[in-house]
Design an enzyme around this catalytic site. Structure first.
Site, PDB file in Angstrom:
ATOM      1  N   GLY A  32      48.997  39.475  50.386  1.00 46.60           N
ATOM      2  CA  GLY A  32      48.082  39.370  49.262  1.00 46.60           C
ATOM      3  C   GLY A  32      48.755  39.428  47.907  1.00 46.60           C
ATOM      4  CB  SER A  33      52.233  39.848  46.820  1.00 47.77           C
ATOM      5  OG  SER A  33      52.842  38.973  47.752  1.00 47.77           O
ATOM      6  CG  ASP A  34      47.867  37.241  43.087  1.00 52.04           C
ATOM      7  OD1 ASP A  34      48.098  37.786  41.995  1.00 52.04           O
ATOM      8  OD2 ASP A  34      46.786  37.374  43.693  1.00 52.04           O
ATOM      9  CE  LYS A  80      44.366  29.782  47.175  1.00 51.34           C
ATOM     10  NZ  LYS A  80      42.993  30.252  46.948  1.00 51.34           N
ATOM     11  CE  LYS A 107      47.038  33.874  46.240  1.00 57.34           C
ATOM     12  NZ  LYS A 107      45.747  33.956  45.539  1.00 57.34           N
ATOM     13  CG  ASP A 166      45.156  31.227  43.275  1.00 51.97           C
ATOM     14  OD1 ASP A 166      44.977  31.439  42.065  1.00 51.97           O
ATOM     15  OD2 ASP A 166      44.567  31.872  44.170  1.00 51.97           O
ATOM     16  CG  ASN A 221      46.013  34.782  41.843  1.00 52.54           C
ATOM     17  OD1 ASN A 221      46.750  34.034  42.481  1.00 52.54           O
ATOM     18  ND2 ASN A 221      44.956  35.362  42.373  1.00 52.54           N
ATOM     19  CD  GLU A 264      41.922  29.518  43.995  1.00 58.16           C
ATOM     20  OE1 GLU A 264      42.057  28.583  44.803  1.00 58.16           O
ATOM     21  OE2 GLU A 264      41.710  30.688  44.340  1.00 58.16           O
ATOM     22  CD  GLU A 284      40.156  34.875  43.246  1.00 59.83           C
ATOM     23  OE1 GLU A 284      40.722  33.836  43.606  1.00 59.83           O
ATOM     24  OE2 GLU A 284      40.572  36.006  43.524  1.00 59.83           O
ATOM     25  CG  ASP A 296      34.372  36.927  45.773  1.00 62.46           C
ATOM     26  OD1 ASP A 296      35.545  36.879  46.174  1.00 62.46           O
ATOM     27  OD2 ASP A 296      33.666  37.952  45.873  1.00 62.46           O
ATOM     28  CG  HIS A 345      38.071  34.118  46.592  1.00 62.99           C
ATOM     29  ND1 HIS A 345      37.665  35.434  46.597  1.00 62.99           N
ATOM     30  CD2 HIS A 345      39.421  34.138  46.641  1.00 62.99           C
ATOM     31  CE1 HIS A 345      38.738  36.222  46.636  1.00 62.99           C
ATOM     32  NE2 HIS A 345      39.808  35.473  46.664  1.00 62.99           N
ATOM     33  CB  ALA A 346      37.377  33.745  52.115  1.00 56.24           C
TER      34      ALA A 346
END
Lengths: 432, 432
Positions: A22-24, A216, A218, A246, A248, A272, A299, A322, A349-350
């Site tokens: 989950g790191s972005d 996708k 990051k 993405d 973020n 994104e 999101e 979201d 978004h998920a």
């Protein structure tokens, strides 16, 4: 009478930062978390819901859910599930709590969790998964769920009814095909910034082997790294797999335009969250500059009024709802209606924890009830943490198959809840 | 080293709903409240700040302030006050907490309270009221305070420096005149919706007697009532007193246009909060339709990015900053710079509890350091609850006179804090 007797709230956190899952570019070390709520009734029924967060502050989010108790506890559960439009409006319109938003941030997400828990209660009663429950509603029943406040200059009840009625033909066929063929998914699993190049390449290969046609990545921390990682992904994936990126919210408007320009050569479908989710005019400027690369966001877009403007201003090509950012199922229906009216595809978004389990229902409703096509739309998929859910996603061959069991998807296993309760559950206590 | 040793937070509420003070079309029964924070240091220094709320949820707001402790406690207080720009950015950029906004709602207001408390600490050290401390900063020091993230397409550091440098001439003169003549105020005291016609007329007479040339009325619940109340106000006030109206987000866009059209004949200067504060394009549509009535908003606008768009889109005529809605003094400076760049006058929102005490400093800085004129600008004034503050406003003849004593204005008397602590203070315990 069957009363709602309690809102039980629990702070549940998963130590995902230990592996950089989950790191972005904005979120280097998230601990995927849920501010988890259970509505209970006299008759022993339960409705589950949650807000997804990424760690610190999950306690504030649980406190916010608890602050809604006076609006919920003591109500007749039969009346609540019979008129979920009214229930959702009542939660949003507590004037003192509204001051803390309005309709944004911690308090609004708390409303969403409680509204979604009430939907779960209704799903259990009706013995239906949420997507099916929603798809079976009449157009009139659907619009009764929606709070049109602040939307009527763009979308009112009559126009929403027109959209739903125009899509009535073919509902049964779409449902049948969806059950047989599933809803397309794209994967973000390979693309986390904290993964090294080898892991990126390996996960891209696995994505293709799993049948994904859309991956996708990051981006946004280092242009040099992004160019290298996009090249690796394109090399591994070949020319026919769609790649999106993405950022973020990492960039300024001009920076987004320059940076995306450098990545365009790798064949990018959408960028994104190029910048602040509040920057409607900024998104429009980016969109005008980077076409044919598309602009996606949602999101972190905090309510239907913001989506109204993103859509009306022509600021986005892809609308990313979201499941736990806005005021619940009801507000997401409003957003789906707005997107359908503007002809903008919804690709939800998920990821996180449980967001796949929840949001798939809304995308399936969108397809069946609003007749939106399955081409050019994907539900995001990340293969983390599904094992904690009573009804985990059924994703095969890069397709989400509609859940069969009743509920909204929010229920976690009791053991998962107990183990990950923060800070006293065993997962955290042993780490302390 | 002199460390910050604690963030003490307290839930303070005033039972204002008992008299319907503060009642409007969206907020029928507010209990003016403060999520109050004290920063403490090894050396025994204190910095005070708060978030204004209207009752329920003030506990959630205090929890949010407490959730920032890990970013504050243990820091070197000297370093914090020496670089308040960095301090403010550090609080906004905790990635896990940021997810709960981003930069909006309960978490963002919590940041604002802590940032403002750090400013109060600095004011105490420097022995200056905030307005004077800010006015004495060089242009370079001012821009170092600002987070230009998400603003640079409209306002960057260089452009902000230009604005400040262009206004350098005349600073001393403006300060002298401000000390002698004060800053214009308008009053909202007569106009609360919960007051009957006699009280409205009496308070309008008193406003004129007190020297006010601008009175604001709450509207939006009933057009018939609004027409009658505007007529009473105009009759009592005569043709030369300015009247503005405030709908507190009650309307749809089309409804706002129609309703304001019915009130225009009474000579209305501005319509405040005609609709959702998130509806940038909606505000623009209202503005285009109701001119020459002006459109004002800001008290619920959640950050600088939203103000950037309201201003860039030509959606507002009056920019109403609020002292505790955004991320503190620093973000309000960004907003003042944006407004100055667009030539839009700032007339701050105040009232509530302590908002007058706080926001006057920002308006005075705006005038002195940015050279914005005093004509066509007013700080809102409501004569409630000032007695609870250590440095209450000094409003005479409808002018705010600059505070002389050090601080930001946030400090309440210890006795006021103790009496109104919720739910155990004597004011609440005896009512329970």
């Amino acid at each position: 009478m069957n009363r709602i007797t309690a809102i039980d709230v629990r702070d549940v956190r998963f130590p995902t930062s230990r592996q950089l899952d989950g790191s972005d570019a904005m979120n280097p070390d998230p601990d995927y978390s849920a501010a988890y709520v259970v509505l209970r009734t006299d008759a022993g029924e339960e409705g589950h819901g949650f807000v997804f967060t990424i760690g610190r502050g999950n306690d504030v989010q649980t406190a916010a859910i608890g602050s809604l108790s006076h609006l919920v506890v003591g109500r007749d559960a039969d009346e609540v599930v019979a008129d979920l439009g009214r229930f959702a409006r009542d939660l949003v319109r507590d004037s003192q709590l509204r001051w803390l938003g309005p309709e944004k941030g911690v308090l609004h997400m708390a409303v969403g969790a409680v509204v979604n828990a009430a939907w779960d209660l209704r799903c259990q009663r009706d013995g239906k998964p949420l997507w099916k429950l929603l798809a079976d509603l009449s157009p009139e029943e659907v619009v009764d769920l929606v709070d049109f406040r602040y939307l009527t200059d763009v979308l009112d009840r009559d126009r929403a009814l027109d959209l739903l009625r125009a899509a009535a033909d073919g509902k049964a066929d779409r449902e049948r095909v969806l059950r047989e063929e599933g809803f397309p998914a794209y994967t973000t699993t390979p693309g986390w910034l904290g993964y090294d190049d080898e892991k990126l390449a390996r996960l891209c290969r696995e994505a293709v082997a799993d049948g994904f046609d859309h991956v996708k990545l990051k981006v946004g921390a280092s242009l040099e790294d992004d160019v290298r990682r996009c090249r690796i992904a394109r090399d591994v994936l070949g020319p026919d797999v769609t790649i999106s990126v993405d950022a973020n919210q990492r960039w300024e408007v001009a920076e987004a335009i320059r940076w995306v320009g450098e990545l365009t050569r790798f064949g990018i479908r959408w960028i994104e969250e190029p910048t602040s989710p509040d920057d409607i005019l900024g998104h429009r400027a980016v969109r005008e500059a980077v076409a044919p690369v598309q602009v996606a966001t949602g999101e972190h877009v905090h309510n239907r009024v913001m989506f109204k403007q993103l859509l009306a201003a022509g600021a986005i090509d892809v609308c990313q709802i979201d499941a736990t950012r806005v005021g619940g199922v009801n507000e997401n229906i409003a957003i789906l209606l707005l997107a359908a009216q503007h002809g903008v595809p919804v690709s939800p978004h998920a990821g996180g924890v449980g967001l796949c389990e929840l949001v798939q229902h809304l995308a399936m409703f969108d397809h069946i009830a609003l007749g939106t096509p399955l081409t050019g739309r994907w539900i995001e998929y990340v293969d983390h943490l599904h094992e904690h859910f009573v009804v985990p996603t059924d994703v095969r061959g890069a397709r989400y198959y509609p859940p069969v069991r009743p509920g909204t998807g929010a229920r976690m296993h009791p053991r998962s809840l107990a183990d990950h309760t923060f800070p006293d559950g065993p997962v955290w206590a042993q780490h302390a």
